[in-house]
Design a protein around this motif. Structure first.
Motif, PDB file in Angstrom:
ATOM      1  N   GLY A  98       0.873  -1.282   0.077  1.00 28.50           N
ATOM      2  CA  GLY A  98       0.105   0.098   0.104  1.00 28.50           C
ATOM      3  C   GLY A  98       0.952   1.187   0.106  1.00 28.50           C
ATOM      4  O   GLY A  98       0.343   2.309   0.427  1.00 28.50           O
ATOM      5  N   VAL A  99       2.066   1.268  -0.388  1.00 31.24           N
ATOM      6  CA  VAL A  99       2.881   2.336  -0.531  1.00 31.24           C
ATOM      7  C   VAL A  99       3.095   2.680  -2.127  1.00 31.24           C
ATOM      8  O   VAL A  99       3.818   1.677  -2.819  1.00 31.24           O
ATOM      9  CB  VAL A  99       4.266   2.099   0.128  1.00 31.24           C
ATOM     10  N   ALA A 100       2.822   3.688  -2.657  1.00 29.49           N
ATOM     11  CA  ALA A 100       3.380   3.974  -3.982  1.00 29.49           C
ATOM     12  C   ALA A 100       4.026   5.387  -4.191  1.00 29.49           C
ATOM     13  O   ALA A 100       3.972   6.376  -3.300  1.00 29.49           O
ATOM     14  CB  ALA A 100       1.940   4.099  -4.743  1.00 29.49           C
ATOM     15  N   ILE A 101       4.915   5.451  -5.082  1.00 33.72           N
ATOM     16  CA  ILE A 101       5.776   6.610  -5.456  1.00 33.72           C
ATOM     17  C   ILE A 101       5.431   7.407  -6.715  1.00 33.72           C
ATOM     18  O   ILE A 101       5.108   6.713  -7.656  1.00 33.72           O
ATOM     19  CB  ILE A 101       7.080   6.314  -5.368  1.00 33.72           C
ATOM     20  N   VAL A 102       5.245   8.635  -6.518  1.00 34.58           N
ATOM     21  CA  VAL A 102       5.192   9.462  -7.978  1.00 34.58           C
ATOM     22  C   VAL A 102       6.648  10.108  -7.928  1.00 34.58           C
ATOM     23  O   VAL A 102       7.049  10.906  -7.293  1.00 34.58           O
ATOM     24  CB  VAL A 102       4.536  10.795  -7.512  1.00 34.58           C
ATOM     25  N   PRO A 103       7.442   9.202  -9.018  1.00 36.80           N
ATOM     26  CA  PRO A 103       8.923   9.645  -8.994  1.00 36.80           C
ATOM     27  C   PRO A 103       9.239  11.010  -9.477  1.00 36.80           C
ATOM     28  O   PRO A 103       8.508  11.454 -10.489  1.00 36.80           O
ATOM     29  CB  PRO A 103       9.437   8.482  -9.772  1.00 36.80           C
ATOM     30  N   VAL A 113      -0.347   5.058   1.533  1.00 36.38           N
ATOM     31  CA  VAL A 113       0.818   6.194   1.600  1.00 36.38           C
ATOM     32  C   VAL A 113       1.296   6.512   0.239  1.00 36.38           C
ATOM     33  O   VAL A 113       1.759   5.661  -0.440  1.00 36.38           O
ATOM     34  CB  VAL A 113       1.871   5.636   2.485  1.00 36.38           C
ATOM     35  N   LEU A 114       1.011   7.729  -0.031  1.00 35.66           N
ATOM     36  CA  LEU A 114       1.497   8.218  -1.525  1.00 35.66           C
ATOM     37  C   LEU A 114       2.802   9.033  -1.048  1.00 35.66           C
ATOM     38  O   LEU A 114       2.537  10.132  -0.491  1.00 35.66           O
ATOM     39  CB  LEU A 114       0.449   9.239  -2.138  1.00 35.66           C
ATOM     40  N   LEU A 115       3.708   8.636  -1.792  1.00 31.81           N
ATOM     41  CA  LEU A 115       5.122   9.356  -1.837  1.00 31.81           C
ATOM     42  C   LEU A 115       5.209  10.312  -3.043  1.00 31.81           C
ATOM     43  O   LEU A 115       5.291   9.757  -4.069  1.00 31.81           O
ATOM     44  CB  LEU A 115       6.347   8.443  -1.709  1.00 31.81           C
ATOM     45  N   CYS A 116       5.373  11.709  -3.065  1.00 33.46           N
ATOM     46  CA  CYS A 116       5.558  12.347  -4.062  1.00 33.46           C
ATOM     47  C   CYS A 116       6.878  13.088  -4.014  1.00 33.46           C
ATOM     48  O   CYS A 116       7.140  14.028  -3.110  1.00 33.46           O
ATOM     49  CB  CYS A 116       4.338  13.596  -3.947  1.00 33.46           C
ATOM     50  N   ASP A 117       7.687  12.889  -5.198  1.00 33.28           N
ATOM     51  CA  ASP A 117       9.019  13.520  -5.190  1.00 33.28           C
ATOM     52  C   ASP A 117       8.894  14.683  -6.108  1.00 33.28           C
ATOM     53  O   ASP A 117       8.851  14.510  -7.308  1.00 33.28           O
ATOM     54  CB  ASP A 117       9.868  12.364  -5.693  1.00 33.28           C
ATOM     55  N   GLU A 118       8.922  15.814  -5.808  1.00 30.99           N
ATOM     56  CA  GLU A 118       9.226  17.177  -6.379  1.00 30.99           C
ATOM     57  C   GLU A 118       8.099  17.074  -7.501  1.00 30.99           C
ATOM     58  O   GLU A 118       8.389  17.375  -8.729  1.00 30.99           O
ATOM     59  CB  GLU A 118      10.518  16.938  -7.190  1.00 30.99           C
ATOM     60  N   GLN A 147      -9.974  10.141   1.434  1.00 26.96           N
ATOM     61  CA  GLN A 147     -10.362   8.652   2.171  1.00 26.96           C
ATOM     62  C   GLN A 147      -9.385   7.976   2.900  1.00 26.96           C
ATOM     63  O   GLN A 147      -9.301   6.763   2.983  1.00 26.96           O
ATOM     64  CB  GLN A 147     -10.684   7.659   0.713  1.00 26.96           C
ATOM     65  N   GLY A 148      -8.431   8.917   3.412  1.00 26.61           N
ATOM     66  CA  GLY A 148      -7.481   8.448   4.542  1.00 26.61           C
ATOM     67  C   GLY A 148      -6.085   8.143   3.909  1.00 26.61           C
ATOM     68  O   GLY A 148      -5.305   7.627   4.786  1.00 26.61           O
ATOM     69  N   THR A 149      -5.967   8.397   2.743  1.00 24.77           N
ATOM     70  CA  THR A 149      -4.380   8.292   2.160  1.00 24.77           C
ATOM     71  C   THR A 149      -3.503   9.262   2.725  1.00 24.77           C
ATOM     72  O   THR A 149      -3.978  10.440   2.815  1.00 24.77           O
ATOM     73  CB  THR A 149      -4.591   8.499   0.750  1.00 24.77           C
ATOM     74  N   SER A 150      -2.400   8.633   3.179  1.00 23.10           N
ATOM     75  CA  SER A 150      -1.383   9.770   3.585  1.00 23.10           C
ATOM     76  C   SER A 150      -0.483  10.053   2.658  1.00 23.10           C
ATOM     77  O   SER A 150      -0.330   9.375   1.591  1.00 23.10           O
ATOM     78  CB  SER A 150      -0.779   8.982   4.697  1.00 23.10           C
TER      79      SER A 150
END
Length: 242
Positions: free
Chosen positions: A80-85, A159-164, A187-190
């Motif tokens: 459940g962890v994804a990244i926008v590189p 969990v959404l990780l957003c890089d720059e 909807q609760g996404t961090s």
């Protein structure tokens, strides 16, 4: 609030070069956390370490209290962890829709269920429906970023990780992208966002962390930290505080 993702004394290296020195950061369910700092401060390395792109000890990264440090990237997506590189990294030669369907297929393969669909994504970013058959390399930078964000959301992350995500984009496009954050979090996404624009980072987050040379030099509620504190933490002044 319930802590979803946390790091504990996180250390990361590129070969013999140590890039992170004992970083402790946590994010609660539905919370937005921003990381700021100069180039080379360790912000992107922090995201890479979480995503399993760098070797770290299991106890250094926890999801729902479970040690997951060093987990392979596809397993992180499954959890459940994804990244926008940074740099978007879309599949050139493929249409917008095909880029997005890759994520849909991945989520199905990994058994990820959630509230994001192509239809909902089209409501969030209507241009993606209009450009569905356009090849990714023919989009504007902002449109490419929307595809990259959409691809991550279709992995159904907690969990959404957003890089720059604002890097190199026009102010109007940046506002449009960040305007989508409330629905993403709804909807609760961090969200953990690495951002160069300090004002944008403060306005888009609940808490702010400043990094310098692989360490956290300042943390606190985004609306309570002053610009003077940020400047000191950013450059290592004597007024920097955590």
């Amino acid at each position: 609030m319930t802590t979803v993702l946390s790091t504990h004394g996180l250390i990361a290296r590129y070969g013999d070069f140590q890039a992170l020195y004992g970083v402790d950061i946590d994010v609660a369910e539905g919370e937005a956390v921003a990381l700021i700092g100069a180039n080379g401060a360790g912000k992107s390395t922090f995201l890479r370490a979480i995503m399993g792109l760098l070797p770290v000890a299991p106890d250094m990264v926890r999801l729902d209290g479970q040690a997951i440090g060093g987990t392979l990237t596809d397993r992180m997506v499954q959890k459940g962890v994804a990244i926008v590189p940074e740099g978007r990294r879309l599949f050139t030669g493929m249409s917008v829709e095909d880029n997005l369907r890759v994520a849909v297929d991945q989520a199905d393969r990994l058994g990820r269920k959630g509230g994001w669909s192509l239809e909902r994504l089209h409501r969030l970013f209507p241009i993606l429906k209009e450009k569905a058959q356009t090849q990714a390399q023919n989009l504007s930078g902002g449109q490419q970023q929307m595809v990259s964000i959409g691809r991550a959301l279709l992995c159904q992350p907690r969990v959404l990780l957003c890089d720059e995500i604002s890097l190199g984009l026009a102010p109007k496009v940046i506002r449009e992208i960040y305007a989508a954050m409330p629905e993403i979090r709804g909807q609760g996404t961090s969200v953990i966002v690495v951002e160069q624009d300090v004002g944008l980072a403060q306005s888009a987050s609940d808490r702010l962390f400043c990094m310098l040379e692989g360490r956290v030099t300042l943390s606190g509620a985004s609306d309570q930290i002053t610009r003077e504190q940020i400047a000191a933490a950013y450059f290592g002044g004597s007024d920097a505080m955590v």
